[in-house]
Design a protein around this motif. Sequence first.
Motif, short mmCIF file in Angstrom:
data_model
loop_
_atom_site.label_atom_id
_atom_site.label_comp_id
_atom_site.label_asym_id
_atom_site.label_seq_id
_atom_site.Cartn_x
_atom_site.Cartn_y
_atom_site.Cartn_z
N GLU A 157 -33.16 -17.20 -79.64
CA GLU A 157 -33.27 -18.59 -80.05
C GLU A 157 -32.45 -18.73 -81.33
N TYR A 196 -39.04 -24.82 -68.33
CA TYR A 196 -37.64 -24.39 -68.31
C TYR A 196 -37.24 -23.99 -66.89
N SER A 205 -32.87 -24.50 -81.32
CA SER A 205 -32.29 -24.89 -80.05
C SER A 205 -33.36 -25.15 -79.00
N TYR A 257 -42.57 -17.35 -73.09
CA TYR A 257 -42.47 -17.97 -71.77
C TYR A 257 -43.36 -17.23 -70.78
N TYR A 314 -34.30 -27.83 -69.83
CA TYR A 314 -35.68 -27.69 -70.24
C TYR A 314 -36.31 -29.06 -70.49
N TYR A 337 -34.24 -21.68 -65.02
CA TYR A 337 -33.15 -20.71 -65.16
C TYR A 337 -32.67 -20.32 -63.76
N LYS A 365 -34.68 -23.37 -76.85
CA LYS A 365 -34.56 -22.70 -75.57
C LYS A 365 -34.09 -21.28 -75.86
N LEU A 366 -34.28 -20.39 -74.91
CA LEU A 366 -33.81 -19.02 -75.04
C LEU A 366 -32.53 -18.84 -74.24
N VAL A 367 -31.58 -18.12 -74.85
CA VAL A 367 -30.37 -17.71 -74.15
C VAL A 367 -30.51 -16.20 -73.94
N PRO A 420 -40.30 -21.92 -77.42
CA PRO A 420 -40.05 -20.47 -77.35
C PRO A 420 -40.99 -19.63 -78.22
#
Lengths: 111, 114
Positions: A91, B33, A96, B103, B48, B35, A98-100, B99
């Motif tokens: 993060e 979310y 942001s 999750y 998301y 993915y 969200k997680l990348v 986050p």
Amino acid sequence: QQPVQSPQAVILREGEDAVINCSSSKALYSVHWYRQKHGEAPVFLMILLKGGEQKGHEKISASFNEKKQQSSLYLTASQLSYSGTYFCGTEFQGGSEKLVFGKGMKLTVNP
Amino acid sequence: GAGVSQSPSNKVTEKGKDVELRCDPISGHTALYWYRQRLGQGLEFLIYFQGNSAPDKSGLPSDRFSAERTGESVSTLTIQRTQQEDSAVYLCASSLGGPAWGYTFGSGTRLTVV
């Protein structure tokens, strides 16, 4: 922006140790670690927030070096159940929300 | 529910057809979310939701992809005019607020476009 994980794959014998690295080119707010077994959903392991903390329990722990934007996951005295693909999720600072995720590291532990 | 539920678990569709994937998050989880995971690859962010609004749709690959969420519950991901490159496992995750809470992933929908 995707974090880089290394190594890409490791094969261990039961009882050996492993270190999985995750590095980012962008400033990080937090790093998350997940493990995914074949055909299953990723499972949450732990979160590390900026501040250089280290956390975990005796056999699986992690550190976060805020200055280097790097995190490492330490697997000690590996067990057969540790086999799977390990993903770090990052993060970025600035929220942001969200997680990348990185591309993952495949760990195989053999008897 | 006890976990994140996704349906169908497997979907085979013909190229050009539309598909709808469903995600039922953990009750009380405001963040949801989507993915995508191609074979042997990492998790690619799509979109998301916080409640029923989508602050970040930046990962949707093209205008063939869309998603919506009803309140703080079910979400659907729709892929129109499917292409072979859409074949992947589509994973949904939910989180209590974002986050920082971690999750919880569903088991995914394996989409195969033939």
